[in-house]
Design a protein around this motif. Structure first.
Motif, PDB file in Angstrom:
ATOM      1  N   LEU A 183     -10.963  92.814 -26.953  1.00 45.17           N
ATOM      2  CA  LEU A 183     -11.913  92.840 -25.845  1.00 45.17           C
ATOM      3  C   LEU A 183     -11.933  91.516 -25.090  1.00 45.17           C
ATOM      4  CD1 LEU A 183     -14.092  94.664 -24.588  1.00 45.17           C
ATOM      5  CD2 LEU A 183     -15.723  93.619 -26.144  1.00 45.17           C
ATOM      6  N   LEU A 184     -11.776  90.401 -25.816  1.00 44.58           N
ATOM      7  CA  LEU A 184     -11.825  89.082 -25.181  1.00 44.58           C
ATOM      8  C   LEU A 184     -10.455  88.404 -25.150  1.00 44.58           C
ATOM      9  CD1 LEU A 184     -15.293  88.145 -26.543  1.00 44.58           C
ATOM     10  CD2 LEU A 184     -14.687  88.458 -24.161  1.00 44.58           C
ATOM     11  N   HIS A 185      -9.398  89.191 -25.349  1.00 39.93           N
ATOM     12  CA  HIS A 185      -8.016  88.731 -25.194  1.00 39.93           C
ATOM     13  C   HIS A 185      -7.681  87.544 -26.096  1.00 39.93           C
ATOM     14  CE1 HIS A 185      -8.007  91.458 -21.820  1.00 39.93           C
ATOM     15  NE2 HIS A 185      -9.075  90.837 -21.361  1.00 39.93           N
ATOM     16  N   VAL A 186      -8.011  87.670 -27.380  1.00 32.33           N
ATOM     17  CA  VAL A 186      -7.726  86.623 -28.367  1.00 32.33           C
ATOM     18  C   VAL A 186      -6.632  87.138 -29.299  1.00 32.33           C
ATOM     19  CG1 VAL A 186      -8.680  85.195 -30.218  1.00 32.33           C
ATOM     20  CG2 VAL A 186     -10.107  85.801 -28.251  1.00 32.33           C
ATOM     21  N   SER A 187      -5.519  86.410 -29.359  1.00 30.22           N
ATOM     22  CA  SER A 187      -4.417  86.803 -30.242  1.00 30.22           C
ATOM     23  C   SER A 187      -4.750  86.425 -31.687  1.00 30.22           C
ATOM     24  CB  SER A 187      -3.121  86.108 -29.817  1.00 30.22           C
ATOM     25  OG  SER A 187      -3.222  84.717 -30.078  1.00 30.22           O
ATOM     26  N   ARG A 188      -3.956  86.923 -32.621  1.00 35.87           N
ATOM     27  CA  ARG A 188      -4.181  86.593 -34.037  1.00 35.87           C
ATOM     28  C   ARG A 188      -3.988  85.109 -34.295  1.00 35.87           C
ATOM     29  NH1 ARG A 188      -1.960  90.859 -38.241  1.00 35.87           N
ATOM     30  NH2 ARG A 188      -3.060  89.342 -39.500  1.00 35.87           N
ATOM     31  N   ASN A 247     -10.600  78.080 -37.602  1.00 40.14           N
ATOM     32  CA  ASN A 247     -10.496  76.768 -38.248  1.00 40.14           C
ATOM     33  C   ASN A 247     -11.293  75.712 -37.481  1.00 40.14           C
ATOM     34  OD1 ASN A 247      -8.897  77.668 -40.369  1.00 40.14           O
ATOM     35  ND2 ASN A 247      -6.988  77.255 -39.285  1.00 40.14           N
ATOM     36  N   ARG A 248     -11.166  75.716 -36.149  1.00 44.12           N
ATOM     37  CA  ARG A 248     -11.886  74.725 -35.338  1.00 44.12           C
ATOM     38  C   ARG A 248     -13.398  74.899 -35.448  1.00 44.12           C
ATOM     39  NH1 ARG A 248      -7.976  76.304 -30.983  1.00 44.12           N
ATOM     40  NH2 ARG A 248      -6.248  74.850 -31.211  1.00 44.12           N
ATOM     41  N   LEU A 249     -13.872  76.143 -35.312  1.00 45.64           N
ATOM     42  CA  LEU A 249     -15.311  76.402 -35.389  1.00 45.64           C
ATOM     43  C   LEU A 249     -15.858  76.048 -36.770  1.00 45.64           C
ATOM     44  CD1 LEU A 249     -15.429  79.793 -33.457  1.00 45.64           C
ATOM     45  CD2 LEU A 249     -16.361  77.612 -32.665  1.00 45.64           C
ATOM     46  N   GLU A 250     -15.074  76.319 -37.800  1.00 46.59           N
ATOM     47  CA  GLU A 250     -15.499  76.009 -39.161  1.00 46.59           C
ATOM     48  C   GLU A 250     -15.537  74.490 -39.382  1.00 46.59           C
ATOM     49  OE1 GLU A 250     -14.652  77.896 -43.539  1.00 46.59           O
ATOM     50  OE2 GLU A 250     -12.916  77.551 -42.249  1.00 46.59           O
ATOM     51  N   GLN A 251     -14.526  73.781 -38.898  1.00 47.92           N
ATOM     52  CA  GLN A 251     -14.474  72.320 -39.061  1.00 47.92           C
ATOM     53  C   GLN A 251     -15.626  71.622 -38.336  1.00 47.92           C
ATOM     54  OE1 GLN A 251     -10.580  71.340 -37.626  1.00 47.92           O
ATOM     55  NE2 GLN A 251      -9.548  72.035 -39.487  1.00 47.92           N
ATOM     56  N   HIS A 252     -16.105  72.213 -37.259  1.00 51.79           N
ATOM     57  CA  HIS A 252     -17.209  71.616 -36.506  1.00 51.79           C
ATOM     58  C   HIS A 252     -18.577  72.122 -36.974  1.00 51.79           C
ATOM     59  CE1 HIS A 252     -13.956  70.249 -33.929  1.00 51.79           C
ATOM     60  NE2 HIS A 252     -14.818  69.364 -33.471  1.00 51.79           N
ATOM     61  N   GLY A 253     -18.606  72.873 -38.061  1.00 57.91           N
ATOM     62  CA  GLY A 253     -19.867  73.306 -38.657  1.00 57.91           C
ATOM     63  C   GLY A 253     -20.599  74.388 -37.899  1.00 57.91           C
ATOM     64  N   LEU A 254     -19.886  75.168 -37.081  1.00 58.52           N
ATOM     65  CA  LEU A 254     -20.524  76.223 -36.302  1.00 58.52           C
ATOM     66  C   LEU A 254     -20.520  77.571 -37.022  1.00 58.52           C
ATOM     67  CD1 LEU A 254     -19.117  75.268 -32.801  1.00 58.52           C
ATOM     68  CD2 LEU A 254     -21.388  74.781 -33.725  1.00 58.52           C
ATOM     69  N   LEU A 265     -14.145  72.836 -27.588  1.00 66.02           N
ATOM     70  CA  LEU A 265     -12.952  72.991 -28.425  1.00 66.02           C
ATOM     71  C   LEU A 265     -11.816  73.618 -27.616  1.00 66.02           C
ATOM     72  CD1 LEU A 265     -14.780  74.210 -31.637  1.00 66.02           C
ATOM     73  CD2 LEU A 265     -14.016  71.896 -31.087  1.00 66.02           C
ATOM     74  N   PRO A 266     -10.566  73.263 -27.923  1.00 66.47           N
ATOM     75  CA  PRO A 266      -9.426  73.714 -27.108  1.00 66.47           C
ATOM     76  C   PRO A 266      -9.038  75.175 -27.328  1.00 66.47           C
ATOM     77  CG  PRO A 266      -8.667  72.376 -28.946  1.00 66.47           C
ATOM     78  CD  PRO A 266     -10.163  72.344 -28.985  1.00 66.47           C
ATOM     79  N   GLY A 267      -8.156  75.635 -26.464  1.00 63.70           N
ATOM     80  CA  GLY A 267      -7.568  76.975 -26.594  1.00 63.70           C
ATOM     81  C   GLY A 267      -8.561  78.077 -26.300  1.00 63.70           C
ATOM     82  N   LYS A 268      -8.405  79.170 -27.024  1.00 58.21           N
ATOM     83  CA  LYS A 268      -9.248  80.356 -26.835  1.00 58.21           C
ATOM     84  C   LYS A 268     -10.472  80.331 -27.757  1.00 58.21           C
ATOM     85  CE  LYS A 268      -6.809  83.341 -24.170  1.00 58.21           C
ATOM     86  NZ  LYS A 268      -7.255  84.477 -23.397  1.00 58.21           N
ATOM     87  N   THR A 269     -10.853  79.140 -28.203  1.00 60.75           N
ATOM     88  CA  THR A 269     -11.960  79.035 -29.155  1.00 60.75           C
ATOM     89  C   THR A 269     -13.254  79.590 -28.569  1.00 60.75           C
ATOM     90  OG1 THR A 269     -10.906  77.096 -30.122  1.00 60.75           O
ATOM     91  CG2 THR A 269     -13.205  77.479 -30.686  1.00 60.75           C
ATOM     92  N   LEU A 270     -13.531  79.313 -27.302  1.00 57.57           N
ATOM     93  CA  LEU A 270     -14.753  79.838 -26.693  1.00 57.57           C
ATOM     94  C   LEU A 270     -14.706  81.362 -26.594  1.00 57.57           C
ATOM     95  CD1 LEU A 270     -17.504  79.287 -25.484  1.00 57.57           C
ATOM     96  CD2 LEU A 270     -16.391  78.997 -23.253  1.00 57.57           C
ATOM     97  N   HIS A 271     -13.536  81.919 -26.281  1.00 60.34           N
ATOM     98  CA  HIS A 271     -13.394  83.379 -26.243  1.00 60.34           C
ATOM     99  C   HIS A 271     -13.703  83.963 -27.626  1.00 60.34           C
ATOM    100  CE1 HIS A 271     -11.029  82.093 -22.779  1.00 60.34           C
ATOM    101  NE2 HIS A 271     -11.156  83.320 -22.298  1.00 60.34           N
ATOM    102  N   LEU A 272     -13.149  83.342 -28.652  1.00 60.50           N
ATOM    103  CA  LEU A 272     -13.405  83.786 -30.021  1.00 60.50           C
ATOM    104  C   LEU A 272     -14.888  83.662 -30.356  1.00 60.50           C
ATOM    105  CD1 LEU A 272     -12.438  84.672 -32.847  1.00 60.50           C
ATOM    106  CD2 LEU A 272     -12.097  82.243 -33.352  1.00 60.50           C
ATOM    107  N   ALA A 273     -15.507  82.563 -29.941  1.00 61.56           N
ATOM    108  CA  ALA A 273     -16.933  82.356 -30.206  1.00 61.56           C
ATOM    109  C   ALA A 273     -17.771  83.483 -29.590  1.00 61.56           C
ATOM    110  CB  ALA A 273     -17.374  81.002 -29.666  1.00 61.56           C
ATOM    111  N   MET A 274     -17.424  83.901 -28.384  1.00 61.89           N
ATOM    112  CA  MET A 274     -18.168  84.992 -27.742  1.00 61.89           C
ATOM    113  C   MET A 274     -17.963  86.308 -28.500  1.00 61.89           C
ATOM    114  SD  MET A 274     -19.701  83.322 -25.500  1.00 61.89           S
ATOM    115  CE  MET A 274     -20.520  84.600 -24.608  1.00 61.89           C
ATOM    116  N   ALA A 275     -16.745  86.531 -28.992  1.00 60.87           N
ATOM    117  CA  ALA A 275     -16.489  87.732 -29.801  1.00 60.87           C
ATOM    118  C   ALA A 275     -17.324  87.692 -31.080  1.00 60.87           C
ATOM    119  CB  ALA A 275     -15.004  87.830 -30.142  1.00 60.87           C
ATOM    120  N   LEU A 276     -17.447  86.515 -31.675  1.00 63.13           N
ATOM    121  CA  LEU A 276     -18.239  86.380 -32.897  1.00 63.13           C
ATOM    122  C   LEU A 276     -19.716  86.657 -32.628  1.00 63.13           C
ATOM    123  CD1 LEU A 276     -16.629  83.201 -34.516  1.00 63.13           C
ATOM    124  CD2 LEU A 276     -16.158  85.607 -35.011  1.00 63.13           C
ATOM    125  N   TRP A 277     -20.237  86.153 -31.509  1.00 67.27           N
ATOM    126  CA  TRP A 277     -21.643  86.418 -31.184  1.00 67.27           C
ATOM    127  C   TRP A 277     -21.871  87.901 -30.864  1.00 67.27           C
ATOM    128  CZ3 TRP A 277     -25.934  83.964 -32.176  1.00 67.27           C
ATOM    129  CH2 TRP A 277     -25.879  82.613 -32.475  1.00 67.27           C
TER     130      TRP A 277
END
Length: 117
Positions: free
Chosen positions: A79-84, A92-99, A47-59
């Motif tokens: 901590l992972l440099h993700v803006s609001r 939205n991207r993670l939710e749309q992809h069922g993650l 997924l584009p942008g900082k989605t992977l950074h956000l995913a790591m923050a979520l984990w």
């Protein structure tokens, strides 16, 4: 933010059995608790942008919540440099992809559940 700005000044003590007194404990390092399914991580990394950074923050938050639903914190984002804006787009991207599943309430932080397959 630098690592020094993210540290919260807290003194922790531990018992030194030889001296029979409390001594200052060394600071604990932050860590990411696993296992994190590679297929989940691979989908998030596509997924584009900082989605992977956000995913790591979520984990990271998921590891501290022991697998239950949790609120997304500003500290995790910083901590992972993700803006609001990147957070909103990434959720939205993670939710749309069922993650993940996101519960949104006006004026509150989103409540996240990671959907493991």
């Amino acid at each position: 933010m630098t690592d020094e700005e993210l540290k919260i000044p807290v003194k922790r003590f531990q018992l030194n059995p030889k001296l029979q007194m409390l001594v200052e404990a060394p600071p604990k390092l932050l860590f990411l608790r696993g296992p994190i399914p590679m297929d989940w991580l691979s989908k998030a990394s596509d997924l584009p942008g900082k989605t992977l950074h956000l995913a790591m923050a979520l984990w990271w938050l998921n590891g501290m919540s022991k697998g239950r639903a949790f609120k997304l914190t500003g500290k995790a984002l910083d901590l992972l440099h993700v803006s609001r804006d990147a957070m909103r787009d990434g959720l939205n991207r993670l939710e749309q992809h069922g993650l993940i599943q996101v519960e949104r309430k006006t004026g509150q932080r989103p409540v996240i559940t990671i959907l493991k397959r």
